[in-house]
Scaffold this motif. Structure first.
Motif, PDB file in Angstrom:
ATOM      1  N   ARG A 240     -14.119   2.006   4.629  1.00  0.00           N
ATOM      2  CA  ARG A 240     -13.086   3.085   5.079  1.00  0.00           C
ATOM      3  C   ARG A 240     -11.566   2.881   4.544  1.00  0.00           C
ATOM      4  O   ARG A 240     -10.806   3.624   3.858  1.00  0.00           O
ATOM      5  N   CYS A 241     -11.120   1.714   4.740  1.00  0.00           N
ATOM      6  CA  CYS A 241      -9.934   1.313   4.218  1.00  0.00           C
ATOM      7  C   CYS A 241      -9.920   0.854   2.785  1.00  0.00           C
ATOM      8  O   CYS A 241      -8.678   1.237   1.971  1.00  0.00           O
ATOM      9  N   ILE A 244      -9.015   4.380   0.200  1.00  0.00           N
ATOM     10  CA  ILE A 244      -7.778   4.597  -0.368  1.00  0.00           C
ATOM     11  C   ILE A 244      -7.610   4.350  -1.529  1.00  0.00           C
ATOM     12  O   ILE A 244      -6.890   5.254  -2.219  1.00  0.00           O
ATOM     13  N   TYR A 312      -4.962  10.946   1.039  1.00  0.00           N
ATOM     14  CA  TYR A 312      -4.578   9.734   1.252  1.00  0.00           C
ATOM     15  C   TYR A 312      -3.882   9.758   2.616  1.00  0.00           C
ATOM     16  O   TYR A 312      -4.178   8.934   3.502  1.00  0.00           O
ATOM     17  N   LEU A 315      -6.558  10.100   5.144  1.00  0.00           N
ATOM     18  CA  LEU A 315      -7.417   8.690   5.215  1.00  0.00           C
ATOM     19  C   LEU A 315      -6.442   7.487   5.822  1.00  0.00           C
ATOM     20  O   LEU A 315      -6.815   6.451   6.670  1.00  0.00           O
ATOM     21  N   ASP A 316      -5.216   7.397   5.517  1.00  0.00           N
ATOM     22  CA  ASP A 316      -4.323   6.328   5.943  1.00  0.00           C
ATOM     23  C   ASP A 316      -3.358   7.123   6.686  1.00  0.00           C
ATOM     24  O   ASP A 316      -2.144   7.605   6.184  1.00  0.00           O
ATOM     25  N   ARG A 318      -0.821   5.587   8.170  1.00  0.00           N
ATOM     26  CA  ARG A 318       0.630   5.054   7.975  1.00  0.00           C
ATOM     27  C   ARG A 318       1.376   6.117   6.983  1.00  0.00           C
ATOM     28  O   ARG A 318       2.743   5.939   6.959  1.00  0.00           O
TER      29      ARG A 318
ATOM     30  N   THR B 101      -7.798  -2.405  12.935  1.00  0.00           N
ATOM     31  CA  THR B 101      -7.961  -1.584  11.763  1.00  0.00           C
ATOM     32  C   THR B 101      -7.032  -0.749  11.528  1.00  0.00           C
ATOM     33  O   THR B 101      -6.780   0.179  12.593  1.00  0.00           O
ATOM     34  N   PRO B 102      -6.151  -0.580  10.435  1.00  0.00           N
ATOM     35  CA  PRO B 102      -5.002   0.132  10.308  1.00  0.00           C
ATOM     36  C   PRO B 102      -5.360   1.717  10.401  1.00  0.00           C
ATOM     37  O   PRO B 102      -4.469   2.511  10.529  1.00  0.00           O
ATOM     38  N   VAL B 103      -6.544   2.177  10.004  1.00  0.00           N
ATOM     39  CA  VAL B 103      -6.827   3.571   9.675  1.00  0.00           C
ATOM     40  C   VAL B 103      -7.479   4.323  11.020  1.00  0.00           C
ATOM     41  O   VAL B 103      -7.667   5.503  11.185  1.00  0.00           O
ATOM     42  N   HIS B 150      -0.035   1.057  13.997  1.00  0.00           N
ATOM     43  CA  HIS B 150       1.312   1.198  13.201  1.00  0.00           C
ATOM     44  C   HIS B 150       2.285   1.578  14.175  1.00  0.00           C
ATOM     45  O   HIS B 150       3.472   1.306  13.572  1.00  0.00           O
TER      46      HIS B 150
END
Lengths: 322, 332
Positions: A240-241, A244, A312, A315-316, A318, B101-103, B150
């Protein structure tokens, strides 16, 4: 999220505008390039060149010419070729675009599936025999030039074994999916495989590297400490990570290919796509067609990048804030 | 409850055998807090990770015995080990910034753990994770549960990690330097939180640290490790107040003191031995001020029942070197 998408679309439009200005300047304002002389022909008298210049409006100020071209291209849709006078540009592009889109879309599906599978299997079995094997096949596929691979595929499917194993392979060309979806797929099968082979290897290698990195991350150790299964850790956390970076790679490749970078495959496989059209127009310095092709290509590159950014952000988490 | 006997962990490397842990034995009783203290590279984390099968290196070899509630867990299959990890043994890690896990939202990650070990439905598990976040002192847990890592500060993330570790009511909590990556005020808060939770959850804790202050604050018993071997084991009060091993003296001496006139920080001279090249005798001998000829032989772990140390110095010698007002003999 919605405001993110809107902001992204606005910037995409701005980028397209900038590209159109730049391409226009490259072809019309570069010293030594005189479109009028090209149109008039090799041994035209100055009087003829001047007449042509007046007829095509090439004697008017640059900004006016830019606006006129954009007007013809985007608003009146009646931009015509300089070389084959009176041949409109847009139908040519509309004719070539589905060929390229079919080729690239089909190949993309194949290379994403093969690349992700290969990367995951290699990463899951790192240190074992299958990992370097997949990586070797990957690097071999990446290293083979499209025209060579295409010719070899053609040689086997169209002539050498055409009478035996590959008797079901149709001769090269393109059939619209609207007239016959089955023939469409059949005609494109080997072009798809040829194009996909060039990318599946890169994707498998990139994904494997990303996965191996991810598997050394602290969050994977946390996931193990949570008592999750190795499969779940690999697929739900590490993959999953890692996706990206695959997504951003895909956006660039897909945009470029749809925009004409599949030229070699198109030519070898006899597909009259955008790559061929751009190539021909560059040969003739047919500025309106070049402009049309570039704008079309730029649209897909920019559009694909905008889609990538949105995916993106999905998915992320951040990225969403920035 | 946890009983480790002669745990040895070594890695086969190009330079030879790397002995990370070399004969570690200790016990953790129910509701007890054991502190493992030592410099970086002394093998304290590796010992814990290898116990739980978290060392994934293909070149590792682990021997000895680790009994958890009477059951041998060293050499359990991956599947059986997964049930132990996260379910019966929770873990807290050093760096909360990268431990999640960041997501995924923090709630998702806690729910994932709960669902891996219990039959709870998603709704129940979410309710439980909100409850847990509240318990570890995260304000507005109902909305914070849907936020991503985060969006939390370091201390808050460590609280999330603690909530996650506690989510399945583990009998044992292993905390690997839980406060090292946090700033000082947050450190105290996290230690307070762990003490409070230890009382309400009644789990045993193994806390790994290089900060003897953390040990003094939390631990009931202490293992001092040096070069993969235990140098001294005993009750917290004994080890901190009446240390017996020269290495422990060094460690305690290295704690900066407010009332000290000497502004230079005290260090233990020399550097830790490379785990590739542990001497046959006492591993601390090369750095030890009180080295004797006998130190070429490996000192056994000896002493009275619950205060052991691995040093050849006799009681008289120790008293001479380190005369404490209450002295080892004067101890009650």
């Amino acid at each position: 999220m919605l405001s993110f998408i809107i902001r992204r679309l606005i910037s995409a439009v701005l980028v397209l505008f900038a590209i159109s200005v730049m391409v226009f300047l490259i072809f019309f304002a570069t010293p030594g390039v005189d479109p009028a002389a090209r149109i008039a022909g090799r041994s035209a008298s100055p009087a003829v060149v001047a007449a042509v210049r007046a007829a095509f409006g090439l004697n008017r100020p640059l900004p006016v010419r830019y606006l006129l071209m954009m007007d013809h291209l985007f608003i009146k849709h009646d931009l015509t070729s300089y070389v084959n006078v009176n041949t409109p540009v847009i139908p040519q592009i509309l004719h070539a675009a589905p060929v390229t889109l079919s080729l690239v879309l089909g190949a993309a599906v194949i290379w994403i599936i093969v690349g992700v599978l290969g990367g995951v299997i290699a990463a899951a079995n790192r240190g074992k025999f299958i990992d370097p094997l997949i990586m070797f096949v990957g690097i071999a596929a990446v290293s083979v030039p499209a025209y060579w691979l295409g010719e070899v595929v053609n040689y086997f499917t169209q002539s050498k074994f055409h009478s035996s194993v590959f008797s079901w392979v149709p001769s090269s060309g393109y059939v619209s999916p609207l007239t016959n979806p089955w023939q469409w797929a059949l005609h494109l099968l080997f072009p798809w495989l040829t194009l996909a082979a060039l990318f599946a290897g890169i994707y498998a290698r990139v994904l494997r590297a990303e996965l191996v990195n991810a598997l050394n991350e602290d969050y994977v150790r946390t996931a193990r400490a949570k008592g999750l299964s190795e499969r779940r850790i690999l697929l739900r956390h590490a993959l999953r990570c890692s996706l990206i970076s695959i997504v951003s790679l895909f956006g660039l490749d897909f945009g470029a290919l749809v925009g004409g970078a599949a030229l070699l495959t198109e030519i070898v496989m006899g597909l009259p796509g955008i790559g061929q059209l751009t190539y021909n127009s560059l040969q003739n310095l047919d500025l309106p067609v070049i402009m049309g092709c570039v704008m079309y290509a730029a649209f897909f590159v920019v559009f694909a990048n905008a889609v990538v950014d949105v995916v993106y952000a999905l998915l992320d988490p951040r990225v969403r804030v920035a | 409850m946890l009983s480790v006997r002669d745990l040895k962990v070594s890695f086969a490397t190009r330079q030879g055998e790397l002995r990370a842990v070399d004969g570690l034995s200790f016990d953790v009783g129910a509701k007890e807090v054991l502190g493992i203290v030592g410099e970086s590279g002394s093998g304290k984390s590796v010992a814990m990770y290898s116990m739980l099968g978290l060392v994934r290196d293909a070149n590792v070899s682990i021997s000895g015995s680790v009994k958890f509630e009477g059951r041998e867990i060293l050499g359990l299959s991956d599947r059986e080990m997964q049930r132990v990890r996260g379910g019966e043994v929770g873990m807290i890690f050093q760096d909360p910034m990268t431990a999640l896990t960041p997501v995924y939202t923090v709630g998702w990650q806690i729910v994932e753990q709960i669902r891996a070990h219990t039959e709870m439905t998603k709704v129940q598990a979410t309710a439980r994770s909100i409850e847990l976040l509240g318990e570890v002192g995260i304000p507005n847990p109902r909305s914070r549960v849907n936020q991503f890592p985060h969006e939390f500060s370091g201390g808050m993330r460590q609280r999330v990690v603690i909530a996650m570790a506690l989510s399945c009511n583990p009998k044992l909590l292993i905390a690997d330097e839980p406060t090292t990556a946090l700033d000082v005020t947050t450190q105290a808060q996290i230690l307070d939180l762990m003490e409070r939770l230890q009382q309400s959850y009644g789990s045993s804790i193994v806390i790994i640290t290089h900060d003897i202050g953390v040990i003094a604050e939390m631990a009931d018993r202490v293992v001092v490790m040096y070069a993969g071997r235990p140098a001294e084991i005993g009750k917290e009060i004994d080890v901190v107040r009446y240390p017996r091993h020269p290495y422990t003296w060094g460690l305690l001496g290295a704690v900066p003191r407010v009332d000290s006139k000497n502004s230079r920080l005290v260090t233990i001279p020399g550097t830790p031995v490379s785990p590739l090249d542990v001497p046959d005798g006492c591993p601390f001998a090369p750095r030890c001020e009180y080295r004797m000829t006998i130190c070429d032989q490996r000192p056994p772990l000896h002493g009275s029942d619950d205060h052991l140390d691995a040093c050849w110095l006799s009681d008289e010698q120790r008293l001479q070197i380190r005369p404490t007002p209450e002295g080892p003999e004067a101890r009650p």
